[in-house]
Design an enzyme around this catalytic site. Structure first.
Site, short mmCIF file in Angstrom:
data_model
loop_
_atom_site.label_atom_id
_atom_site.label_comp_id
_atom_site.label_asym_id
_atom_site.label_seq_id
_atom_site.Cartn_x
_atom_site.Cartn_y
_atom_site.Cartn_z
CG ASP A 69 10.66 -9.05 -4.94
OD1 ASP A 69 9.95 -9.24 -3.93
OD2 ASP A 69 10.57 -9.76 -5.97
CG ASN A 96 2.88 0.27 1.40
OD1 ASN A 96 1.77 0.35 1.91
ND2 ASN A 96 3.05 0.22 0.09
CE1 TYR A 169 -3.71 -8.31 3.56
CE2 TYR A 169 -5.63 -8.02 4.96
CZ TYR A 169 -4.53 -7.49 4.32
OH TYR A 169 -4.25 -6.16 4.45
CE LYS A 173 -1.33 -6.87 5.84
NZ LYS A 173 -0.14 -6.05 5.54
CB THR A 204 -4.52 -0.28 -2.37
OG1 THR A 204 -5.05 -1.60 -2.15
CG2 THR A 204 -4.69 0.55 -1.11
#
Length: 258
Positions: A69, A96, A169, A173, A204
């Site tokens: 984790d 990932n 988000y 990134k 996903t």
């Protein structure tokens, strides 16, 4: 256990892009030993059982579920201990694991949750495992990021996805891309290779089942597409784009601007 196989660890590999990457790599060659990273062993074992039930006769490389984790230092440290005692090195790290907060919450909670997984966890995992990567003859780190983290594209009025929501988000990134850039520069001193990878808009579990259905209905690509691209990268078919060109490596071709 000593092995001449390429040791590959994929975080967040019990579903989505990570799961498909494990499958694609195992089908592509017998020369890998694949570590299916999941937040719990139950999830990892369930993912492996799913893979074996569907693809068993096509699997060439061995797969081992491990608990990691990226927000839990004890699981990161136990992974490091396992790698050191079992293989003595790590050849490929595919970061990932990621999250998008979709439930209503305060901006501060959103930022903390998002950055904890997408940025802080990625940095800590790589830092902890760098000594093992340094023992590889061809160490590679791939950060699964997003073109949504490109500051250049965000300011381009012609960018087709400029109105896609999700500031937190996108911030995470952008930070992950900077982490990839820093590690690319620093790792060159000892021969390590680093890239940031844009998987595109694909189906996903990143945004839960509702988001998954939305992506399917919206025509999102299969998670198998970025998985195939990652296989091509590890097979050396995109070396210049991945390890030399400046930018975010796109799953189809070329790089996006930072």
């Amino acid at each position: 256990m000593s092995t001449d196989k390429t040791i590959v660890l994929v975080t967040g590999a019990n579903s989505g892009i990570g799961l498909e990457t494990i499958i694609a790599l195992s089908k592509s060659s017998p020369n890998y030993h694949l570590l299916l990273g999941a937040r719990s062993l139950d999830k990892g074992n369930a993912a492996l059982a799913q893979i074996q039930s569907i693809h068993n006769n096509q699997l060439l490389s061995s797969i081992t579920p491990i608990q990691i984790d990226v927000t839990s230092l004890p699981t990161i440290e136990s992974t490091k201990t396992y790698l050191a005692s079992t293989f003595g090195r790590l050849d490929v790290l595919i970061q990932n694991a990621g999250v998008i907060v979709t439930h209503p919450c305060h901006t501060l909670k959103n930022l903390r949750t998002t950055f904890e997984t997408n940025v802080f966890g990625a940095k800590v995992v790589t830092d902890e495992l760098t000594p093992l990567l340094q023992k590889s003859t061809n160490a590679r780190v791939i950060y699964v990021s997003s073109e949504q983290g490109s500051i250049t594209l965000r300011l381009d009025p012609e960018y087709p996805y400029k109105d896609v929501p999700g500031t937190e988000y996108k911030m995470s990134k952008a930070a992950l891309n900077m982490l990839a850039a820093c590690h690319r520069y620093d790792f060159r001193k000892w021969g390590g290779k680093v890239t940031s990878f844009n998987p595109g808009w694909c189906v996903t579990n990143l945004t839960g089942e509702t988001g998954r259905k939305m992506r399917i209905e919206g025509g999102a690509r299969s998670a198998e597409d970025p998985a195939k691209a990652l296989v091509a990268i590890l097979e050396g078919k995109r070396d210049k784009e991945a390890w030399e060109d400046s930018g975010i490596l796109d799953l189809d071709a070329g790089v996006h601007p930072w």
